[in-house]
Every structure is written in structure tokens, then in C-alpha cells.
Write a protein that holds these residues in place. Structure first.
Motif, short mmCIF file in Angstrom:
data_model
loop_
_atom_site.label_atom_id
_atom_site.label_comp_id
_atom_site.label_asym_id
_atom_site.label_seq_id
_atom_site.Cartn_x
_atom_site.Cartn_y
_atom_site.Cartn_z
N GLY A 100 0.80 -1.22 0.00
CA GLY A 100 0.00 0.00 0.00
C GLY A 100 0.83 1.27 0.00
N ASP A 101 2.13 1.16 0.29
CA ASP A 101 3.00 2.34 0.24
C ASP A 101 3.10 2.84 -1.20
OD1 ASP A 101 3.50 2.15 2.92
OD2 ASP A 101 5.55 1.37 2.71
N ARG A 102 3.23 4.14 -1.33
CA ARG A 102 3.50 4.75 -2.64
C ARG A 102 4.68 5.70 -2.48
NH1 ARG A 102 -1.23 6.95 -6.47
NH2 ARG A 102 -0.96 4.83 -7.30
N TYR A 103 5.70 5.53 -3.33
CA TYR A 103 6.91 6.36 -3.26
C TYR A 103 6.94 7.32 -4.45
CZ TYR A 103 8.72 3.35 0.41
OH TYR A 103 8.89 2.67 1.60
N LEU A 104 7.38 8.53 -4.17
CA LEU A 104 7.60 9.53 -5.21
C LEU A 104 9.04 10.02 -5.11
CD1 LEU A 104 6.88 11.73 -7.35
CD2 LEU A 104 6.11 13.17 -5.42
N LEU A 105 9.78 9.91 -6.19
CA LEU A 105 11.10 10.51 -6.32
C LEU A 105 11.00 11.59 -7.39
CD1 LEU A 105 11.75 7.77 -4.92
CD2 LEU A 105 13.92 7.77 -6.18
N CYS A 106 11.55 12.77 -7.13
CA CYS A 106 11.40 13.85 -8.11
C CYS A 106 12.56 14.83 -8.01
CB CYS A 106 10.08 14.59 -7.90
SG CYS A 106 9.89 15.32 -6.26
N THR A 107 12.84 15.50 -9.12
CA THR A 107 13.80 16.60 -9.10
C THR A 107 13.09 17.86 -8.61
OG1 THR A 107 13.32 16.97 -11.45
CG2 THR A 107 15.26 15.64 -10.91
#
Length: 387
Positions: free
Chosen positions: A299-306
Motif C-alpha cells: 500500500g506504500d507509494r513512493y515519489l522521487l522527483c527533481t
């Protein structure tokens, strides 16, 4: 005329060493009142004792000489606020290091490394995309999503930076084919960052400017454990149980001002030096990245972004978008659309990944992951790694 003190007498009165006084002279912090033209011997005015003692106390706090010079030249009330701001920054850094130390102690001692549920296999659905800002003529941002690696990088504009981000992510891609136990992830990730530094150094050596600079934020996972590496102002977020948590701390000039209480997060958004980094990968190995371990849960959601995404899209909107029902690709597209709607003065790269239970390669989740990995390759022109 007041009688001057020899450097030895002055040092004893100030409870400093003559060596320290010579250092303060060379740094422009405390010039002698007079210097013998023949012997070069230094003499000091007794009125300089107060400044000398202040310098000594600030040095015991660990304050850099350049900042001590600023404090000494301020009126007393302003100097007091500057010292308080410095100590707030030290406290924040100490707390961050304390958290990392606790993680390392747990990692090295084996505490917390056991898999809680050996019957559950975790997998990830993911998508990656990088796009140039409407006013940009080039895109140095890289986004990558693969079987065991999620990464974003933001290279400095110019002939060195446009390759530095791709080289940093490329150095980490070998981790996908290595057989690494969860407890060995941090060490493997640190080694890969060393490879990235060497690759960037080679790029810098061949660049006309002699420089190649990039940020790097990446997650490598094995089973339920995730290893995070971060340097610069790209970011990693975790969306869990309706809450959005920033896992990284920006290594930027404006973030240091926020830490010191001299700037609010709202003011930082429009600060003219908001893009100035205090830590990044440069090929010199001088900037140590932050390394940490995290536990994934279904259920975790990860966001990686500049920085081009949070620079124009408020955190509340990020949370709202990540909370939506769409899959990773839909969410990635929506986040970039929101950045464009806000003007997108910078390039934008982001990766979104969902933690799911039991996602073998031939399942729909595995198929989605494979598609995202193709988008996230670091080949020029790929949608997930445009530069």
C-alpha cells in the motif's frame, strides 16, 4: 597611548595560543595592532581582548572562520541572533546524524533486520518520466525505474551536467543484477555511489568548464527493505495511510537558511538563490550523501522527483495527486501536467512506485513494471530519461 602587549602576553590574557592568534591574523579575524618591521613580531592592544575571547568561544562552538568574521562585525543584538541561528542549524544536523547513527547501529547489530512475514512477497509497480520545462532548451533531468532501482538525478546545466545525471543513475543500475541481501544494501549502495563519483570525475575532466555536477536520489530494494541514497535537492517522498512524508533533506543554501530560522519554507520558494546547492556529486568525493534504510509495506507509494516538481507544485497538491486512484503511470503524468500548469520554469523528472503483495514477473504488476523500466532507461531520447 595605551601600551601594547606582546603576542605571548596577549595570548595568555585571552587564553589562546600564539598559533591561534597567527591563524586569526591570516584569516583577517584579528589583526595585530602593530607589527615590528624587522622581526615581524606581533603586538596587540588590550582593547582587542574582548574580540579575541569572542572568537575563541565561537571556535569552541565549531563555527567556521568565515562565519565568525560575520558575527564579530555585527552589533551585539544581531550577533546574538546569528549565533542562535547557527546553533539551530547545528542541532538540526546533529539530529539528522543521530537518526542515521541509530539506523546504522540497528543495521550492524542485526536489530530490526528480520523479515516480519516470510509468507508475503512484495513487489512494485512503477513508472518514470522526465520532461523539459517550457522555457528550457535542454533537459539534464533523469528519471529511472527498474526492477530493483528507482532513481532521479538533476545535472547542472552545461556540457558536463547533461551527462553527469545519466552517469550517476547508470552507475547504480548494476545493483539490479547483483545478489544483495537486505542487510548488505547500504554497503552496496555506497560502493555504487563511489562508482558514480568516478564516472562524473571523468566527465568533468573532459568538459570545457572542468565541471560536472548532479544531484542524486535513489531507492534500491530487496524484499521489504529499501536503501535510500540522497545528495542535492532532488527529493523522495513516502505516501502511507493518507499521509505524505518527505524522506530526504535538501542539501541547498535556502534549506540551510530554513534550518537556521532565517527563512520560512514559503519564502524559500521564491528566493533568488534557491537553486544553489551545498552538497552534490561533483566527482571529487567531497560531498558525502545521506544513506538510510526503510521498511516497505503493502500500500506504500513512493515519489522521487527533481526540484522542478516541488518548486511549483505545493505539498498539499502532491499529497492529493498521490492519493488518487490511478496507477503509477497515470500519477506521473498528472504530476507533470500539474507542474506545466504552474509554469514549470525548470525541468521535471519524477518516479512513482507502488508497493504491492506478491507481484511475480508474469503478473499484471510485473508487466507494468517492465514497461516503466523501459521508459526509465538512461538512453538519450527515452521518455523516462530525457536530458
Amino acid at each position: 597611548m595605551r601600551e601594547l602587549l606582546t603576542i605571548g602576553t596577549f595570548a595568555r590574557a585571552a587564553r589562546l595560543s600564539p598559533k591561534a592568534l597567527r591563524l586569526y591574523d591570516e584569516a583577517g579575524l584579528l589583526r595585530p595592532a602593530a607589527v615590528d618591521g624587522e622581526s615581524g613580531y606581533r603586538y596587540y592592544d588590550p582593547a582587542q581582548l574582548e574580540r579575541a575571547r569572542l572568537i575563541a568561544r565561537l571556535r569552541r562552538l565549531g563555527m567556521p572562520l568565515a562565519r565568525i568574521r560575520q558575527v564579530c562585525d555585527l552589533p551585539a543584538p544581531d550577533a546574538a541572533e546569528e549565533v542562535a541561528a547557527y546553533w539551530r542549524h547545528v542541532t538540526a544536523e546533529t539530529e539528522a546524524r543521530g537518526r542515521l547513527a541509530a539506523l546504522l547501529v540497528d543495521h550492524l547489530s542485526g536489530r530490526g533486520s528480520a523479515v516480519k512475514d516470510t509468507t508475503t512477497t512484495l513487489g512494485m509497480r512503477y513508472a518514470a518520466r522526465s520532461e523539459p520545462g517550457p522555457v528550457r532548451t535542454s533537459n539534464e533531468d533523469v528519471a529511472y525505474a527498474g526492477e530493483r532501482l528507482l532513481a532521479v538525478a538533476d545535472g547542472m546545466r552545461g556540457p558536463g551536467g547533461d551527462r553527469a545525471g545519466a552517469a550517476a543513475v547508470g552507475a547504480l543500475r548494476r545493483l539490479q543484477t547483483l545478489s544483495v541481501l537486505p542487510d548488505d544494501l547500504l554497503g552496496a549502495l555506497a560502493d555504487a555511489v563511489g562508482d558514480a563519483e568516478r564516472a562524473i570525475r571523468d566527465i568533468a575532466d573532459s568538459a570545457p568548464s572542468g565541471e560536472a555536477v548532479t544531484t542524486l536520489t535513489a531507492l534500491v530494494w530487496s524484499g521489504p527493505r529499501l536503501a535510500l541514497v540522497h545528495v542535492g535537492d532532488s527529493r523522495a517522498y513516502l505516501f502511507r495511510d493518507g499521509g505524505l512524508f518527505q524522506l530526504t533533506h535538501d542539501h541547498s543554501y535556502v534549506q540551510s537558511l530554513i534550518d537556521e530560522g532565517r527563512l520560512t519554507p514559503e519564502e524559500a520558494v521564491s528566493h533568488p538563490r534557491r537553486s544553489l546547492l551545498v552538497r552534490a556529486l561533483t566527482g571529487s568525493g567531497s560531498s558525502l550523501p545521506d544513506l538510510s534504510m526503510h521498511e516497505a509495506a503493502p500500500g506504500d507509494r513512493y515519489l522521487l522527483c527533481t526540484d522542478g516538481l516541488p518548486g511549483v507544485v505545493p505539498v498539499g497538491v502532491l499529497r492529493e495527486t498521490l492519493a488518487g486512484p490511478g496507477g503509477p503511470q497515470q500519477v506521473v503524468d498528472e504530476l507533470i501536467d500539474r507542474a506545466y500548469a504552474a509554469g514549470a520554469p525548470d525541468n521535471v523528472a519524477c518516479v512513482v512506485a507502488d508497493v504491492v503483495e506478491d507481484a511475480p514477473a508474469d503478473s499484471p504488476a510485473g508487466a507494468a513494471a517492465g514497461a516503466a523500466a523501459a521508459e526509465g532507461s538512461a538512453t538519450p531520447g527515452d521518455r523516462g530519461a530525457a536530458r
